[in-house]
Design an enzyme around this catalytic site. Structure first.
Site, mmCIF file in Angstrom:
data_model
loop_
_atom_site.group_PDB
_atom_site.id
_atom_site.type_symbol
_atom_site.label_atom_id
_atom_site.label_comp_id
_atom_site.label_asym_id
_atom_site.label_seq_id
_atom_site.Cartn_x
_atom_site.Cartn_y
_atom_site.Cartn_z
ATOM 1 C CG ASN A 31 -26.986 34.063 -71.016
ATOM 2 O OD1 ASN A 31 -28.091 34.023 -71.535
ATOM 3 N ND2 ASN A 31 -26.044 34.911 -71.384
ATOM 4 C CE LYS A 50 -24.453 34.875 -62.801
ATOM 5 N NZ LYS A 50 -23.907 35.995 -63.516
ATOM 6 C CG ASP A 144 -21.855 39.845 -71.365
ATOM 7 O OD1 ASP A 144 -22.324 40.431 -72.363
ATOM 8 O OD2 ASP A 144 -22.543 39.116 -70.633
HETATM 9 P P1 ATP Z 1 -25.742 37.254 -67.980
HETATM 10 O O1 ATP Z 1 -26.109 35.824 -67.746
HETATM 11 O O2 ATP Z 1 -25.317 37.547 -69.365
HETATM 12 O O3 ATP Z 1 -24.820 37.774 -66.951
HETATM 13 P P2 ATP Z 1 -27.562 38.870 -66.625
HETATM 14 O O4 ATP Z 1 -26.529 39.854 -66.193
HETATM 15 O O5 ATP Z 1 -28.909 39.427 -66.948
HETATM 16 O O6 ATP Z 1 -27.085 38.070 -67.852
HETATM 17 P P3 ATP Z 1 -27.131 37.504 -64.117
HETATM 18 O O7 ATP Z 1 -25.762 38.058 -64.007
HETATM 19 O O8 ATP Z 1 -27.327 36.073 -63.820
HETATM 20 O O9 ATP Z 1 -27.742 37.723 -65.543
HETATM 21 O O10 ATP Z 1 -28.066 38.354 -63.182
HETATM 22 C C1 ATP Z 1 -29.456 38.290 -63.294
HETATM 23 C C2 ATP Z 1 -30.067 39.429 -62.528
HETATM 24 O O11 ATP Z 1 -29.944 39.179 -61.141
HETATM 25 C C3 ATP Z 1 -29.369 40.773 -62.730
HETATM 26 O O12 ATP Z 1 -29.725 41.395 -63.882
HETATM 27 C C4 ATP Z 1 -29.822 41.494 -61.473
HETATM 28 O O13 ATP Z 1 -31.147 41.973 -61.628
HETATM 29 C C5 ATP Z 1 -29.774 40.397 -60.445
HETATM 30 N N1 ATP Z 1 -28.457 40.404 -59.778
HETATM 31 C C6 ATP Z 1 -27.311 39.850 -60.221
HETATM 32 N N2 ATP Z 1 -26.307 40.031 -59.352
HETATM 33 C C7 ATP Z 1 -26.839 40.719 -58.322
HETATM 34 C C8 ATP Z 1 -26.289 41.235 -57.100
HETATM 35 N N3 ATP Z 1 -25.026 41.048 -56.782
HETATM 36 N N4 ATP Z 1 -27.113 41.920 -56.276
HETATM 37 C C9 ATP Z 1 -28.410 42.102 -56.613
HETATM 38 N N5 ATP Z 1 -28.984 41.660 -57.745
HETATM 39 C C10 ATP Z 1 -28.205 40.960 -58.594
HETATM 40 MG MG MG Z 2 -24.928 39.414 -65.280
#
Ligand code: ATP
Ligand code: MG
Length: 459
Positions: A31, A50, A144
């Site tokens: 998001n 991130k 979440d």
């Molecule tokens: P939200 O925004 O609700 O958290 P989300 O979990 O899909 O949704 P992000 O947390 O931004 O979004 O993460 C996006 C994607 O990036 C994850 O679903 C994963 O595939 C990858 N990701 C996130 N954190 C890591 C990490 N620490 N190591 C490896 N991949 C990651």
């Molecule tokens: Mg996430």
């Protein structure tokens, strides 16, 4: 391509360097923005970064409760929780440097390989409950929890991501307005949907129940293309459980997916459950050094001028505190700025705290000030009428050093009373000689930045 006013660094591009991190491929998108692989060029270690767009967060004034909550995130250390190592910021973005979890989302594993055998599924659930219970004990609720936030490492262990981050305004659109339709509601507890206030622990447990159901069956317990029907199903709770699920697992799922949070099983209840207890070995939280964050925590040991011993932990400031301290997350205003009352001036420096104390002392003495050391602060006084400054007279300034990492400090100069021009002269001299931003920007690439802060991995 990201292009914003006042910034032209393209963080979408591979090879861009942010502080000591070289940005690599995109790992996923959520998001808030993208998650990218990154390499620490000094240690060679891989991380996931991130990237949050400050514009999306700027519109919101974060209240104290949220500030406290995000401040604790950095302290979470558990084998099944994604570690947050440090937070970097530029004028437009916040970069959260996270533990890199190599094997992607549990969601994709189930989508491609189907449900888990009960024993393997239970092992995953053990880790999930361990992580959730550890975070709850530390006062952090996820809010979440969903399969997309359950990542898998190279040893098939799970790591929960985004713990506590729902404190950030994920559900706010560009106008800062709440939009309830974003994200998947399939994991959300009925009391959260009914929006009457809820207990974070019980709401997280509900989501764990949904995850357990998906792990063991391969599909969601509550699902419908029509949102109203989906909500009805969630409010009714207790889904249909396939016959192949053992009575023990079925029992536990039923106790968790109880629509009434008051009668829903809690963490202790889950840990005492017979099906759960089978082969359960609780995870041991990682080397848990206590870190105190309080107003006195930033100062250097007065006697030694060093941040050694117990003090070294105490001298660290959490970057989220900085977010909280700087108005509306406008971190560009946090460094190198004299505030409107001209009583406070802050600049970043990459001298060590000990070095800073010595140099501030030397520079101020050279300008004709007298120095007193008190309570880990320097008091800088000017009482001589024969000042080099024509308007010279009395001025009293306090200098404090906040150590953000071994290589980054923030110096704060506060004027108690006295001659503004003399105070300005002192501030200008100190920040020109000791400040980092003018002579040596931290960020490479072309983004204009004067703001930068770090939580060191060593905390
Ligand atoms: P939200 O925004 O609700 O958290 P989300 O979990 O899909 O949704 P992000 O947390 O931004 O979004 O993460 C996006 C994607 O990036 C994850 O679903 C994963 O595939 C990858 N990701 C996130 N954190 C890591 C990490 N620490 N190591 C490896 N991949 C990651
Ligand atoms: Mg996430």
């Amino acid at each position: 391509m990201v292009r914003e006013s006042g910034s032209c660094v393209d963080v979408e591009k591979k090879g861009v360097q942010i502080a000591q991190y070289e940005i690599g491929r995109t790992l996923g998108e959520g998001n808030f923005g993208k998650v990218k692989q990154a390499k620490n060029l000094i240690t060679g270690k891989e991380y996931a970064v991130k990237i949050l767009d400050k514009k999306k967060i700027l519109a919101i004034s974060i209240d104290n409760q949220i500030k406290r909550e995000i401040a604790t995130l950095k302290l979470l250390r558990h084998p099944n929780v994604v570690r947050l190592y440090e937070v970097l910021a530029t004028k437009t973005k916040i970069y959260m440097v996270l533990e890199y979890v190599t094997e992607g989302e549990l969601f994709d594993k189930i989508a491609s390989k189907g449900r888990f055998k009960e024993d393997n599924g239970r092992k995953i659930f053990h880790q999930l409950i361990d992580a959730v219970s550890y975070c709850h004990e530390n006062g952090v609720y996820h809010r979440d929890l969903k399969l997309e936030n359950v990542l898998v490492d190279s040893e098939a262990n799970i790591k929960i991501s985004d713990f506590g981050l729902s404190a950030l305004p994920q559900n706010l659109d560009d106008n800062g307005l709440l939009h309830t339709t974003c994200g998947s509601p399939n994991y959300v507890a009925p009391e959260v949907l009914s929006n009457k206030g809820y207990d974070g622990e019980m709401a997280d447990i509900w989501s764990c129940g949904v995850i357990l159901y998906v792990i063991l069956t391969g599909f969601l317990p509550f699902d419908d293309r029509n949102l109203a029907v989906l909500y009805q199903k969630i409010f009714r709770g207790v889904p249909q459980i396939p016959k192949w699920i053992s009575p023990g697992a079925s029992n536990l799922i039923t106790s968790i997916l109880d629509p009434n949070p008051k009668t829903r099983i809690n963490i202790d209840g889950i840990k005492a459950d017979l099906w759960f207890k089978h082969d359960y070995v609780p995870a041991i939280p990682e080397d848990d050094k206590e870190i105190y964050i309080n107003d006195d925590a930033f100062f250097i040991n007065e006697e030694t001028g060093e941040s050694g011993g117990q003090g070294s932990e105490l001298n660290q400031i959490n970057a989220f505190q900085l977010i909280g301290m700087s108005a509306c997350l406008d971190l560009s205003g946090f460094f190198e700025k004299e505030d409107a009352s001209e009583r406070r001036m802050i600049f970043a420096s990459n001298h060590s705290s000990k070095d800073l104390f010595e140099r501030i002392d030397a520079i101020a003495t050279n300008l004709g000030f007298q120095i007193q050391k008190r309570n880990g602060k320097l008091k800088i006084l000017h009482q001589s009428k024969s000042s080099k400054n024509p308007g010279g007279g009395h001025v009293s300034v306090s200098a404090q050093v906040f150590e953000l990492s071994t290589s980054v400090c923030v110096v704060e100069l506060s004027k108690f009373y006295g001659d503004p021009s003399l105070y300005r002269e002192l501030c200008a001299k100190l920040s020109n000689e000791l400040g980092v931003c003018k002579s040596k920007p931290f960020l490479t690439g072309q983004e204009e930045t004067t703001s930068y802060y770090v939580i060191p991995p060593s905390i």
